[in-house]
Design a protein around this motif. Structure first.
Motif, PDB file in Angstrom:
ATOM      1  N   GLY A 111       0.732  -1.280   0.068  1.00  0.00           N
ATOM      2  CA  GLY A 111      -0.068   0.115   0.056  1.00  0.00           C
ATOM      3  C   GLY A 111       0.771   1.279  -0.108  1.00  0.00           C
ATOM      4  O   GLY A 111       1.760   1.435  -0.789  1.00  0.00           O
ATOM      5  N   ASN A 112       0.592   2.012   1.075  1.00  0.00           N
ATOM      6  CA  ASN A 112       0.958   3.549   0.933  1.00  0.00           C
ATOM      7  C   ASN A 112       2.451   3.475   1.596  1.00  0.00           C
ATOM      8  O   ASN A 112       2.784   4.884   2.077  1.00  0.00           O
ATOM      9  N   ILE A 113       3.065   2.464   1.894  1.00  0.00           N
ATOM     10  CA  ILE A 113       4.399   2.753   2.763  1.00  0.00           C
ATOM     11  C   ILE A 113       5.737   2.383   1.841  1.00  0.00           C
ATOM     12  O   ILE A 113       5.583   1.712   1.021  1.00  0.00           O
ATOM     13  N   LEU A 114       6.480   3.299   2.150  1.00  0.00           N
ATOM     14  CA  LEU A 114       7.826   3.232   1.535  1.00  0.00           C
ATOM     15  C   LEU A 114       8.812   3.577   2.660  1.00  0.00           C
ATOM     16  O   LEU A 114       8.689   4.347   3.340  1.00  0.00           O
ATOM     17  N   VAL A 115       9.879   2.535   2.914  1.00  0.00           N
ATOM     18  CA  VAL A 115      10.789   2.810   3.941  1.00  0.00           C
ATOM     19  C   VAL A 115      11.987   2.546   3.294  1.00  0.00           C
ATOM     20  O   VAL A 115      12.244   1.744   2.156  1.00  0.00           O
ATOM     21  N   THR A 116      13.014   3.176   3.949  1.00  0.00           N
ATOM     22  CA  THR A 116      14.403   2.980   3.492  1.00  0.00           C
ATOM     23  C   THR A 116      14.975   1.729   4.489  1.00  0.00           C
ATOM     24  O   THR A 116      14.455   1.551   5.816  1.00  0.00           O
ATOM     25  N   PRO A 117      16.132   0.954   4.298  1.00  0.00           N
ATOM     26  CA  PRO A 117      16.495   0.002   5.028  1.00  0.00           C
ATOM     27  C   PRO A 117      17.047   0.684   6.270  1.00  0.00           C
ATOM     28  O   PRO A 117      17.062  -0.065   7.462  1.00  0.00           O
ATOM     29  N   VAL A 118      17.717   1.959   6.516  1.00  0.00           N
ATOM     30  CA  VAL A 118      18.053   2.493   7.681  1.00  0.00           C
ATOM     31  C   VAL A 118      16.758   2.576   8.389  1.00  0.00           C
ATOM     32  O   VAL A 118      16.809   2.443   9.747  1.00  0.00           O
ATOM     33  N   GLN A 119      15.688   2.817   8.231  1.00  0.00           N
ATOM     34  CA  GLN A 119      14.596   3.427   8.947  1.00  0.00           C
ATOM     35  C   GLN A 119      14.048   1.887   9.413  1.00  0.00           C
ATOM     36  O   GLN A 119      13.591   1.836  10.775  1.00  0.00           O
ATOM     37  N   ILE A 120      14.141   0.872   8.716  1.00  0.00           N
ATOM     38  CA  ILE A 120      13.818  -0.501   9.197  1.00  0.00           C
ATOM     39  C   ILE A 120      14.665  -1.024  10.398  1.00  0.00           C
ATOM     40  O   ILE A 120      14.234  -1.309  11.429  1.00  0.00           O
ATOM     41  N   ALA A 121      15.850  -0.761  10.123  1.00  0.00           N
ATOM     42  CA  ALA A 121      16.953  -1.242  11.100  1.00  0.00           C
ATOM     43  C   ALA A 121      16.733  -0.353  12.425  1.00  0.00           C
ATOM     44  O   ALA A 121      16.642  -1.154  13.344  1.00  0.00           O
ATOM     45  N   ARG A 122      16.407   0.769  12.260  1.00  0.00           N
ATOM     46  CA  ARG A 122      16.316   1.841  13.553  1.00  0.00           C
ATOM     47  C   ARG A 122      14.843   1.034  14.273  1.00  0.00           C
ATOM     48  O   ARG A 122      14.819   1.213  15.524  1.00  0.00           O
ATOM     49  N   ALA A 123      13.840   1.025  13.462  1.00  0.00           N
ATOM     50  CA  ALA A 123      12.628   0.528  13.932  1.00  0.00           C
ATOM     51  C   ALA A 123      12.666  -0.702  14.887  1.00  0.00           C
ATOM     52  O   ALA A 123      12.088  -0.910  15.841  1.00  0.00           O
ATOM     53  N   PRO A 166      28.290  -5.325  20.191  1.00  0.00           N
ATOM     54  CA  PRO A 166      27.056  -4.691  20.892  1.00  0.00           C
ATOM     55  C   PRO A 166      25.795  -5.492  20.412  1.00  0.00           C
ATOM     56  O   PRO A 166      25.775  -5.952  19.562  1.00  0.00           O
ATOM     57  N   PRO A 167      24.664  -5.013  21.257  1.00  0.00           N
ATOM     58  CA  PRO A 167      23.400  -5.493  20.773  1.00  0.00           C
ATOM     59  C   PRO A 167      23.110  -4.690  19.408  1.00  0.00           C
ATOM     60  O   PRO A 167      23.435  -3.366  19.239  1.00  0.00           O
ATOM     61  N   ILE A 168      22.700  -5.592  18.314  1.00  0.00           N
ATOM     62  CA  ILE A 168      22.504  -4.960  17.128  1.00  0.00           C
ATOM     63  C   ILE A 168      21.058  -5.027  16.501  1.00  0.00           C
ATOM     64  O   ILE A 168      20.508  -5.840  17.027  1.00  0.00           O
ATOM     65  N   SER A 169      20.835  -4.068  15.488  1.00  0.00           N
ATOM     66  CA  SER A 169      19.806  -4.277  14.918  1.00  0.00           C
ATOM     67  C   SER A 169      19.908  -4.404  13.223  1.00  0.00           C
ATOM     68  O   SER A 169      21.035  -3.517  12.953  1.00  0.00           O
ATOM     69  N   PHE A 170      19.336  -5.004  12.378  1.00  0.00           N
ATOM     70  CA  PHE A 170      19.790  -5.090  11.002  1.00  0.00           C
ATOM     71  C   PHE A 170      18.646  -5.208  10.193  1.00  0.00           C
ATOM     72  O   PHE A 170      17.574  -5.405  10.344  1.00  0.00           O
ATOM     73  N   ALA A 171      19.012  -4.762   8.666  1.00  0.00           N
ATOM     74  CA  ALA A 171      17.900  -5.066   7.802  1.00  0.00           C
ATOM     75  C   ALA A 171      18.727  -5.119   6.513  1.00  0.00           C
ATOM     76  O   ALA A 171      19.818  -4.466   6.293  1.00  0.00           O
ATOM     77  N   ILE A 172      18.467  -6.143   5.936  1.00  0.00           N
ATOM     78  CA  ILE A 172      18.845  -6.497   4.671  1.00  0.00           C
ATOM     79  C   ILE A 172      17.890  -6.497   3.588  1.00  0.00           C
ATOM     80  O   ILE A 172      16.787  -7.150   3.884  1.00  0.00           O
ATOM     81  N   VAL A 173      17.994  -5.932   2.387  1.00  0.00           N
ATOM     82  CA  VAL A 173      17.074  -6.017   1.329  1.00  0.00           C
ATOM     83  C   VAL A 173      17.811  -6.197  -0.020  1.00  0.00           C
ATOM     84  O   VAL A 173      18.747  -5.623  -0.338  1.00  0.00           O
ATOM     85  N   VAL A 174      17.194  -6.936  -0.701  1.00  0.00           N
ATOM     86  CA  VAL A 174      17.551  -7.304  -2.328  1.00  0.00           C
ATOM     87  C   VAL A 174      16.472  -6.734  -3.039  1.00  0.00           C
ATOM     88  O   VAL A 174      15.338  -7.313  -2.827  1.00  0.00           O
ATOM     89  N   LEU A 175      16.823  -5.861  -3.992  1.00  0.00           N
ATOM     90  CA  LEU A 175      15.669  -5.287  -4.580  1.00  0.00           C
ATOM     91  C   LEU A 175      15.422  -6.092  -5.942  1.00  0.00           C
ATOM     92  O   LEU A 175      16.545  -6.506  -6.434  1.00  0.00           O
ATOM     93  N   ASN A 176      14.247  -6.132  -6.538  1.00  0.00           N
ATOM     94  CA  ASN A 176      13.928  -6.568  -7.708  1.00  0.00           C
ATOM     95  C   ASN A 176      14.517  -8.091  -7.761  1.00  0.00           C
ATOM     96  O   ASN A 176      15.062  -8.559  -8.769  1.00  0.00           O
ATOM     97  N   ALA A 177      14.417  -8.641  -6.801  1.00  0.00           N
ATOM     98  CA  ALA A 177      14.887 -10.426  -6.653  1.00  0.00           C
ATOM     99  C   ALA A 177      13.983 -11.062  -7.176  1.00  0.00           C
ATOM    100  O   ALA A 177      12.759 -11.003  -7.372  1.00  0.00           O
ATOM    101  N   ARG A 178      14.490 -12.442  -7.715  1.00  0.00           N
ATOM    102  CA  ARG A 178      13.668 -13.315  -8.272  1.00  0.00           C
ATOM    103  C   ARG A 178      13.270 -14.237  -7.316  1.00  0.00           C
ATOM    104  O   ARG A 178      12.208 -15.196  -7.504  1.00  0.00           O
ATOM    105  N   ARG A 179      13.975 -14.055  -6.165  1.00  0.00           N
ATOM    106  CA  ARG A 179      13.244 -15.026  -5.144  1.00  0.00           C
ATOM    107  C   ARG A 179      12.624 -14.441  -3.928  1.00  0.00           C
ATOM    108  O   ARG A 179      13.293 -13.091  -3.607  1.00  0.00           O
ATOM    109  N   HIS A 180      12.155 -15.320  -3.042  1.00  0.00           N
ATOM    110  CA  HIS A 180      11.547 -14.820  -1.771  1.00  0.00           C
ATOM    111  C   HIS A 180      12.590 -14.446  -0.623  1.00  0.00           C
ATOM    112  O   HIS A 180      13.924 -14.711  -1.072  1.00  0.00           O
ATOM    113  N   SER A 181      12.349 -13.829   0.332  1.00  0.00           N
ATOM    114  CA  SER A 181      13.404 -13.350   1.211  1.00  0.00           C
ATOM    115  C   SER A 181      14.130 -14.331   1.917  1.00  0.00           C
ATOM    116  O   SER A 181      15.406 -13.808   1.791  1.00  0.00           O
TER     117      SER A 181
END
Lengths: 387, 640
Positions: free
Chosen positions: B496-508, B604-619
């Protein structure tokens, strides 16, 4: 001529009131040139006084020779000398050496020689020869021949081009005619006609760089307005020499500057500091005292020439002295006025001080001619006003 | 009236002479005595010059102090139009080089005084040697030179176009003269050998000059290019301490940290006054203004981690961001594809000619926003819990398709991958059940509590700049009158109406892990100033947070990320796959994994986000192995 006669003629020619300032000026010139360095294509060059000294030696030999021959005999041969000088002026147009876009020099036996310098003296002799026993110049039509005699070499010199030397011939003519008794209104009419010709000459008769020099001079005096950008451009080009010369003179102060000081460096920035702008170098190094000495010596010299002219009764002798007086006085005052920014840059050298072997030889020859006149007083009277 | 006698006329001449002498004396007196100070000041200003002194721009260092970007002396090759275009002649006798205008008169050699006929015409044939030293074809070098000169002429013609008449002619002449001798840069950063060749043989290359300049080196290379950014060298007109106009070279940051911290990194040009010796050279007199070097900027990440993050992306379009979960310090922030910082122009040209491909110039980690997919489900769950629409034991039935409150079955792309049956919140998160969260969102909408979802999302930083210094991209998290019911439902599962950056996701996810939302920062210290850690408490119920966390802990064990080798790192994560294009035949996905991990192995404790855009396979298939590889290296290398 016997040795005794030679010694007698030389002794008579030692006219000290004339020779003292002339020798002093030559010596001063050598001292000044010894302290000037110029940049050439191959690097910095000093020892300019050595070059000048060779010119002085040649000039001395020529002067001795000129003193030994009675001036009347020299004047008798004036037309021949005039023709030879004209020939040289024509030759230099085709076979001359080009420097700074001007073809003014002939190379003779390894020495550069400037025929226009010789013409300055030749015109004095020729006019003296023409005017001495005539009274035709007292009519307007009679002025034609002296003017033609002067305008022909002027034209040839302008072709080189050498505006300064060409313009020098006109005051010689006017001074000789004025003192010979030409009608003042005739001379005034010609002067007015000359003044009226200034505008067309400015528009069509001058080269671009000459016109820009005059523009620069007028801008400097505030008589002409130019845009900011163009004024700055003129300061870098047309007014460059004068601006640098003024700084060099001004920084000289009362007693002069020391070598290696910022003030001393100012003289090194003056273009043609050994030549047309040698006065700026002198004023920089020797200060106002040096200026007084130089100017005093020139006034003394000019006064001495006028003294000889005043005492001499022979019209040819008088005219020779007056021609030499006009030659020196115009050259000196125009050069000094140019250095201090009162006249546009014309390319005239300062007699005895500027580096130039042709110039110094001709100057010494001119002094020798006056000495020659002084050594041979005549009781022959001229006509009319010469009486 | 009686005409003046001869002696009277001589008297007039003498008077004129004396008058002239007086005028000259007065004028000289005014110069040398009255106005001496003025002329002395003039002489001083002519004799003294100002020379700018350049100090190096500050460095950008990684957490270990390794330089990622620093200044170094470099050489630029400059061509001057006048000697290039002038007819060049060499004296046969002494090899003295002289230039003539095409119609200029021939003159004797000023060095050896030989007559004009000794001149030999010489073309710029030495260009081949120089091109060889520059490692470029001669034709290329010649083309560059002519392009620069022609370009300058065209520009000048344009500038002079409006002037008319005599003024125009005069200005053109001046401008041409200036143009002829002003240098134009032909090649930047040339090799030492090429610079030496030109400097040692000025007669061989008379049209060329070598300028020593400050150049930016980036040892960080491709891994840091988006983060560090780049600088542009500008020649600006400035003033020396006396107000005289001068041109100086300055480096300005135009991208990334170089731009964000341009003020700190920039150096201050100093000025030295020197006495010009007309014979050549000069002597330093005083330092009027000291040159001050730029300040160093130290980052929070290590070169090795960043390189590893880039390596696991393997050139595919995507990003990997790892944050310190408590402080928000960036530990890795790689984006792919990337480019060699030394090849910026070539990269730009290559990409422009290859239209349609992913541009390497965009920082996909912080500056571009993407559809998040299922990694948004934890936040939907927290909103529903807060609103009371669900609780820990609420179950919804999943038969693969979402049913509206009216009983209508929505059979579209937002269906579940399989039939989950009756699922609780815990199971829904572990198995990533779309229907559960869509139903929860429907509950929020029907109870008019969607505002709670929006407010929860904002608390986690969606639709807001995450604080990272290199980018202000906020993504999209906006709902309004034009948002359809269908879009609201899709929002529950990150569509829907959501767009996020990987940094935003890692922060969240850092907020999810700690209950406090940190501001992201990549700079630990700029100059002498340490970056303060800013943390905003989320103000959420600890029980709700724990409910979500417990589910995420099981995702790598038995959930959508099982079997990917992630469980051994004790991470909590969520996978997400958002179809972005390609339809049924050749679907393309934004494949995500985001999560957090406790402190271990010196990390230290970490949070992370990895994204592959326009990928052919699932996450799971696309991102799982990459994340596992990264974490293996990350935990194997412990920091001091």
């Amino acid at each position: 001529m016997s040795r005794r006669a030679v010694a007698r003629d030389l002794r008579r020619a030692l006219h000290l009131p004339l020779l003292i300032p002339a020798v002093a000026l030559i010596a001063f010139g050598l001292i000044a040139l010894a302290r000037i360095e110029i940049k050439t294509a191959t690097g910095w060059m000093g020892d300019l006084h050595v070059r000048q000294a060779t010119g002085v030696l040649i000039g001395l030999a020529a002067a001795v020779a000129a003193v030994l021959v009675p001036y009347k005999k020299i004047v008798e041969q004036a037309y021949l000398i005039y023709a030879a000088s004209l020939l040289l002026l024509i030759v230099v147009l085709f076979a001359g050496v080009v420097r700074n876009d001007a073809r003014r020099w002939l190379t003779l036996a390894g020495f550069d020689f400037q025929p226009s310098e010789l013409m300055k003296l030749t015109i004095v002799l020729t006019l003296a020869r023409f005017i001495r026993f005539r009274s035709s110049y007292k009519t307007f039509a009679g002025l034609g021949v002296p003017f033609v005699l002067t305008l022909v070499p002027m034209g040839l010199i302008l072709l080189q081009p050498d505006l300064g030397t060409a313009l020098l011939l006109a005051p010689i003519l006017f001074t000789m005619l004025f003192c010979a008794g030409a009608r003042l209104r005739h001379l005034a009419i010609i002067a007015v006609m000359g003044a009226a010709a200034i505008v067309p000459i400015y528009e069509f008769g001058l080269k671009d760089y000459q016109r820009r020099r005059i523009d620069g001079f007028l801008v400097q005096l505030g008589l002409m307005k130019r845009g900011k950008v163009e004024t700055r451009d003129m300061e870098r080009k047309e007014l460059y020499q004068v601006a640098r010369a003024q700084v060099a003179i001004g920084v000289g102060g009362f007693a002069g500057t020391a070598e290696g000081s910022p003030g001393g460096y100012a003289a090194l920035r003056v273009p043609e500091r050994h030549n047309d702008f040698v006065f700026a170098s002198v004023a920089n190094r020797f200060g106002f005292l040096g200026v007084i000495v130089v100017l005093g010596l020139f006034i003394w010299l000019l006064g001495a020439i006028l003294g000889v002219a005043s005492r001499q009764r022979d019209p040819a002798g008088r005219l020779l002295c007056l021609g030499v007086f006009a030659l020196f006085s115009f050259q000196v005052f125009v050069n000094l006025a140019m250095n201090v920014g009162l006249l546009p840059v014309t390319g005239l050298t300062l007699p005895f001080l500027s580096l130039g072997r042709s110039s110094v030889v001709v100057s010494m020859l001119a002094i020798a001619l006056v000495c020659n006149v002084a050594a041979r007083p005549s009781y022959e009277f001229g006509r009319g006003d010469f009486r | 009236m009686k005409p003046p006698t001869y002696h009277q006329r001589l008297g007039v001449l003498l008077l004129l002479c004396l008058a002239g002498a007086v005028v000259i004396l007065v004028r000289t007196f005014s110069f040398q005595v009255t106005d001496r100070e003025f002329w002395e000041a003039r002489a001083r200003s002519q004799a003294a010059g100002w020379r700018p002194v350049h100090a190096p721009r500050g460095r950008i260092l990684d957490a270990d102090g390794k330089a990622l970007s620093h200044g170094a002396a470099a050489f630029d090759l400059v061509v001057r139009a006048a000697p290039w275009e002038a007819e060049r002649h060499v004296c046969r006798n002494c090899a003295f080089v002289r230039y003539f205008k095409p119609d200029g008169a021939r003159v004797p050699c000023p060095q050896c005084r030989r007559p004009p006929r000794t001149w030999r015409f010489a073309d710029h044939r030495e260009l081949a040697f120089l091109a060889d030293k520059l490692s470029m074809p001669e034709a290329e070098l010649r083309k560059r030179v002519e392009l620069r000169i022609d370009g300058a002429k065209k520009k000048l013609k344009k500038e002079l176009g409006n002037l008319v008449g005599v003024r125009r002619a005069r200005r053109r002449r001046m401008a041409w003269a200036d143009l002829g001798w002003r240098g134009r840069t032909v090649a930047r950063d040339i090799s030492y050998e090429a610079a030496r060749e030109v400097q040692l043989h000025p007669a061989r290359y008379p049209a060329f000059l070598v300028e020593t300049v400050q150049s930016r080196r980036m040892p960080g290379g491709r891994a840091f290019v988006h983060l560090v950014g780049r600088v542009r060298r500008d020649r600006i007109r400035t003033q020396d301490p006396e107000g005289g106009g001068r041109y100086v070279d300055v480096e300005r940051g135009v991208r990334g940290l170089e731009r964000a911290f341009d003020e700190e990194l920039s150096s201050v040009t100093g000025w030295v006054r020197f006495l010009r010796n007309p014979r050549g050279g000069g002597r330093e007199m005083e330092t009027a203004a000291r040159a001050v070097g730029g300040l160093d900027v130290r980052l929070t990440l290590r070169h090795e981690d960043q390189q590893r993050a880039l390596d696991v992306l393997g050139g595919d379009e995507g990003a990997l961001v790892v944050l310190h979960a408590e402080t928000g310090a960036v530990l890795a922030m790689a984006a792919s594809p990337t480019y060699d910082p030394d090849e910026y122009v070539r990269t730009l040209e290559t990409w422009r000619t290859r239209k349609g491909g992913p541009t390497p110039l965009v920082d996909r980690a912080a500056s571009s926003a993407h559809i998040p997919g299922s990694i948004m489900k934890p936040f939907t769950a927290l909103a529903a819990l807060r609103a009371g629409v669900i609780n820990g034991s609420t179950k919804f039935h999943c038969d693969r398709y979402f049913r509206t409150a009216g009983g209508r079955v929505i059979r579209n792309a937002l269906k579940c991958a399989g039939v989950h049956g009756d699922v609780s919140l815990h199971e829904a998160l572990v198995r990533s059940c779309n229907v559960y969260f869509q139903t929860g969102m429907q509950g929020l909408l029907t109870t008019r509590k969607f505002k709670i979802y929006y407010e929860t999302g904002r608390r986690f930083g969606f639709g807001r700049s995450p604080g990272v210094e290199t980018s202000r991209t906020r993504g999209r998290f906006e709902f309004g009158m034009d948002t359809t019911w269908y879009q609201y439902i899709a929002t529950a599962i990150g569509q829907g109406n959501i767009l996020v950056t990987p940094v935003q996701i890692a922060r969240a996810y850092a907020g999810l892990a700690t209950g406090v939302l940190p501001d992201v920062h990549v700079v630990a210290k700029a100059g002498l100033t340490r970056t303060p850690v800013r943390r905003t408490p989320l103000g959420l119920d600890a029980g709700h947070l724990e409910a979500v966390r417990s589910a995420l802990r099981e995702v790598p064990v038995r959930g959508t990320a099982r079997g990917l080798g992630l469980a051994r790192f004790q991470i909590s994560c969520k996978t997400g796959t958002a179809q972005v294009r390609g339809g049924q035949r050749d679907p393309r996905y934004n494949s995500w994994i985001a999560g957090f991990a406790p402190a271990r192995a010196g990390r230290p404790p970490i949070s992370f986000a990895i994204v592959v855009l326009n990928a052919r396979r699932h996450s799971g298939e696309e991102c799982g192995p990459r994340l596992a590889e990264f974490l293996a290296g990350f935990y194997a290398e412990t920091t001091e």
